[in-house]
Scaffold this motif. Structure first.
Motif, PDB file in Angstrom:
ATOM      1  N   ILE B 142      54.900 -24.220 -22.465  1.00 15.41           N
ATOM      2  CA  ILE B 142      54.134 -23.087 -21.920  1.00 15.41           C
ATOM      3  C   ILE B 142      54.914 -21.790 -22.150  1.00 15.41           C
ATOM      4  N   THR B 143      56.235 -21.882 -22.087  1.00 15.18           N
ATOM      5  CA  THR B 143      57.072 -20.697 -22.322  1.00 15.18           C
ATOM      6  C   THR B 143      56.958 -20.256 -23.782  1.00 15.18           C
ATOM      7  N   ILE B 144      57.007 -21.229 -24.680  1.00 16.53           N
ATOM      8  CA  ILE B 144      56.879 -20.917 -26.112  1.00 16.53           C
ATOM      9  C   ILE B 144      55.500 -20.302 -26.382  1.00 16.53           C
ATOM     10  N   LYS B 145      54.457 -20.912 -25.825  1.00 15.78           N
ATOM     11  CA  LYS B 145      53.095 -20.411 -26.057  1.00 15.78           C
ATOM     12  C   LYS B 145      52.950 -18.991 -25.508  1.00 15.78           C
ATOM     13  N   HIS B 146      53.537 -18.743 -24.345  1.00 12.19           N
ATOM     14  CA  HIS B 146      53.424 -17.414 -23.725  1.00 12.19           C
ATOM     15  C   HIS B 146      54.085 -16.346 -24.602  1.00 12.19           C
ATOM     16  N   PHE B 147      55.288 -16.649 -25.094  1.00 17.96           N
ATOM     17  CA  PHE B 147      56.025 -15.615 -25.839  1.00 17.96           C
ATOM     18  C   PHE B 147      55.676 -15.573 -27.330  1.00 17.96           C
ATOM     19  N   LYS B 148      55.382 -16.717 -27.904  1.00 21.11           N
ATOM     20  CA  LYS B 148      55.095 -16.752 -29.351  1.00 21.11           C
ATOM     21  C   LYS B 148      53.594 -16.714 -29.652  1.00 21.11           C
ATOM     22  N   GLY B 149      52.796 -17.114 -28.676  1.00 25.78           N
ATOM     23  CA  GLY B 149      51.345 -17.137 -28.890  1.00 25.78           C
ATOM     24  C   GLY B 149      50.856 -18.427 -29.530  1.00 25.78           C
ATOM     25  N   HIS B 150      51.771 -19.274 -29.964  1.00 21.99           N
ATOM     26  CA  HIS B 150      51.398 -20.550 -30.598  1.00 21.99           C
ATOM     27  C   HIS B 150      52.581 -21.514 -30.454  1.00 21.99           C
ATOM     28  N   ILE B 151      52.309 -22.799 -30.725  1.00 20.55           N
ATOM     29  CA  ILE B 151      53.396 -23.788 -30.612  1.00 20.55           C
ATOM     30  C   ILE B 151      53.792 -24.341 -31.980  1.00 20.55           C
ATOM     31  N   GLY B 152      52.896 -24.373 -32.938  1.00 17.52           N
ATOM     32  CA  GLY B 152      53.242 -24.912 -34.258  1.00 17.52           C
ATOM     33  C   GLY B 152      53.982 -23.915 -35.130  1.00 17.52           C
ATOM     34  N   SER B 153      54.338 -24.368 -36.356  1.00 18.73           N
ATOM     35  CA  SER B 153      55.003 -23.529 -37.370  1.00 18.73           C
ATOM     36  C   SER B 153      56.236 -22.815 -36.839  1.00 18.73           C
ATOM     37  N   LEU B 154      57.164 -23.608 -36.331  1.00 23.04           N
ATOM     38  CA  LEU B 154      58.393 -23.030 -35.774  1.00 23.04           C
ATOM     39  C   LEU B 154      59.612 -23.811 -36.252  1.00 23.04           C
ATOM     40  N   LYS B 155      60.727 -23.073 -36.390  1.00 20.28           N
ATOM     41  CA  LYS B 155      62.016 -23.723 -36.671  1.00 20.28           C
ATOM     42  C   LYS B 155      62.792 -23.737 -35.365  1.00 20.28           C
ATOM     43  N   ILE B 156      63.042 -24.933 -34.892  1.00 17.84           N
ATOM     44  CA  ILE B 156      63.599 -25.065 -33.546  1.00 17.84           C
ATOM     45  C   ILE B 156      64.994 -25.675 -33.610  1.00 17.84           C
ATOM     46  N   ALA B 157      65.976 -24.904 -33.188  1.00 18.23           N
ATOM     47  CA  ALA B 157      67.362 -25.396 -33.144  1.00 18.23           C
ATOM     48  C   ALA B 157      67.638 -25.901 -31.740  1.00 18.23           C
ATOM     49  N   ILE B 158      68.131 -27.122 -31.661  1.00 13.03           N
ATOM     50  CA  ILE B 158      68.439 -27.714 -30.352  1.00 13.03           C
ATOM     51  C   ILE B 158      69.929 -28.067 -30.358  1.00 13.03           C
ATOM     52  N   CYS B 159      70.643 -27.555 -29.375  1.00 12.09           N
ATOM     53  CA  CYS B 159      72.104 -27.602 -29.438  1.00 12.09           C
ATOM     54  C   CYS B 159      72.716 -28.203 -28.175  1.00 12.09           C
ATOM     55  N   GLY B 160      73.697 -29.072 -28.352  1.00 12.54           N
ATOM     56  CA  GLY B 160      74.452 -29.579 -27.200  1.00 12.54           C
ATOM     57  C   GLY B 160      74.451 -31.085 -27.130  1.00 12.54           C
ATOM     58  N   ASP B 161      74.083 -31.599 -25.949  1.00 18.84           N
ATOM     59  CA  ASP B 161      74.110 -33.033 -25.703  1.00 18.84           C
ATOM     60  C   ASP B 161      72.755 -33.635 -26.081  1.00 18.84           C
TER      61      ASP B 161
END
Lengths: 142, 311
Positions: B142-161
């Protein structure tokens, strides 16, 4: 040569790979039953060189899922009036319930008596099962 | 077991369409929460927290109270009948009659699924060990949709554990079902995602996964940087934790190479993996993310209790 006579009614598990007979015998808890059972090991076989055979008199109710898991190449003959009335080939089961433990020590099935381990086979060329609860892969070994 | 009851114990319990439905309703509630203030009047949400939780438990409680419903439950297994040796199945069979839906956090992986097998009301997984945390994922989306306007077509870096991080596992499993997602997974070799999960994602969704050990190697490319805490409570060995705990510390300086429209996210709580100097950067969205957790949980509860259309 050692001779064992046929059975009148029951099951013959044939073409068991050499060495698997005793494992099947133990997993099916055949040492605890009160009907006659014969375990033959290292029997000459044209197909396998040597094989094991189990003959169970008077009972046809055994766990075929377990058999398929241990030795899917074994064959099962149902005997009535000393004749084979049906032959069943085994296959590695897709779904397995309660036959082995999930390897994940944090899985709920390792601590909760109500949680019977349930698995679904993963099609990856190995005999691996995904736990239906925690999703960890467990490789089935005897 | 009632097979017609809808649960959310695994991200895949909801289709992409259903996930979008929850998110869209959450965004509507965010815009006008007053319209939904009486939606759950007369309903009770049971909160079964066998493990400590601040955000998840309180955001669920806040969500239910904001919908006009009530909550009951426990936040410490030591104060419940569990301490007396009661099985999970028995606890569920009893609380099932006291509540209209149950939220559960449990240290053992798969416990919410077991609960759902005995429940006749919806069971929501509020986090099970290092396994899954699907409602955190709804919060993330919901946070991504709110700020980006969409959920697909994204490069998502996930860092840590990425090994023990249940929020990561749920996020990966869910985002993999959206269009054109690429993952950059950054972790020490000891904390890579579980092999079974990686194999599953590659096999089931043919998703793009690239693994790194240095954050600097992919930060320029990312549309979203999702930082996670090294989870002390999942380590069996304190020494190993001490060695890995400071593996990644995001500072404002490190963000200088990142895109201006990058979103920095974190499921919280953070320890030291995001320096406080990042908080003032407009790209830092983790506190917005925590706030959205309430709205998306309001949406989820409304949908599971089948009252969403009554607003």
């Amino acid at each position: 040569m050692l001779k064992v006579t046929g059975i009148q009614k029951g099951i013959v598990i044939d073409h068991i790979a050499k060495g698997n007979g005793i494992k099947i015998f133990e997993k099916l808890r055949l040492s605890q039953v009160d009907y006659p059972v014969v375990l033959l090991i290292n029997v000459s076989s044209q197909k396998l060189g040597q094989k094991d055979i189990i003959k169970i008199q008077d009972n046809v109710d055994i766990d075929f899922t377990m058999l398929g898991l241990i030795d899917p190449k074994a064959t099962v003959n149902i005997i009535e009036d000393e004749k084979i009335v049906s032959k069943q080939s085994l296959e590695i089961p897709r779904e397995v319930t309660g036959l082995f433990q999930c390897k994940n020590p944090r899985c709920v099935t390792s601590v909760d008596d109500y949680a019977v381990p349930k698995f679904t086979r993963v099609e990856n060329g190995k005999i691996q099962y995904r736990c239906n609860y925690c999703e960890e892969l467990t490789e089935y070994k005897l | 077991m009632n097979s017609t009851v809808k649960h959310l114990v695994d991200p895949n319990d909801f289709t992409v369409e259903e996930i979008n439905q929850v998110i869209d309703l959450g965004l509507k509630i965010h815009k006008n929460p007053a319209s939904y203030a009486r939606l759950c009047e007369g309903k009770i949400l049971g909160t079964l927290f066998y493990e400590p939780s601040t955000r998840t438990r309180l955001s669920f409680e806040s969500a239910m109270l904001r919908l006009g419903g009530k909550v009951l439950g426990f936040s410490d297994a030591n104060t419940s009948a569990v301490k007396k040796g009661e099985s999970l199945a028995d606890t569920i069979r009893v609380l099932d009659d006291y509540c209209d839906a149950l939220v559960m956090r449990h240290p053992m992986e798969g416990a919410p699924k077991l609960a759902s097998e005995y429940a006749t009301v919806p069971v929501i997984n509020g986090g099970d060990g290092g396994h899954q945390h699907p409602t955190q994922t709804l919060t993330d989306l919901i946070t991504i949709k709110h700020f980006k306007g969409h959920i697909g077509s994204l490069k998502i870096a996930i860092c840590g554990d990425l090994l023990f991080g249940r929020t990561v596992h749920s996020l990966l499993k869910t985002l993999s079902r959206f269009e054109n997602i690429s993952f950059y997974l950054i972790s020490p070799p000891e904390l890579k995602i579980p092999k079974h999960l990686k194999d599953y994602l590659l096999d089931a969704y043919k998703v793009s996964i690239t693994e790194f050990t240095d954050l600097e190697d992919c930060i320029e490319e990312a549309d979203i940087l999702y930082m996670t805490r090294i989870q002390k409570e999942r380590f069996l060995n304190e020494e190993e934790y001490m060695r890995l705990k400071d593996s990644y510390i995001l500072t404002r300086d490190k963000l200088s190479d990142a895109k201006p429209e990058l979103m920095v996210m974190h499921p919280l709580p953070r320890v030291n993996e995001i320096h406080y100097d990042v908080d003032g950067d407009p790209r830092a969205k983790y506190f917005d993310q925590a706030a959205f957790g309430v709205y998306v949980r309001m949406a989820l509860i409304s949908i599971l209790l089948e009252v969403a259309d009554h607003a």
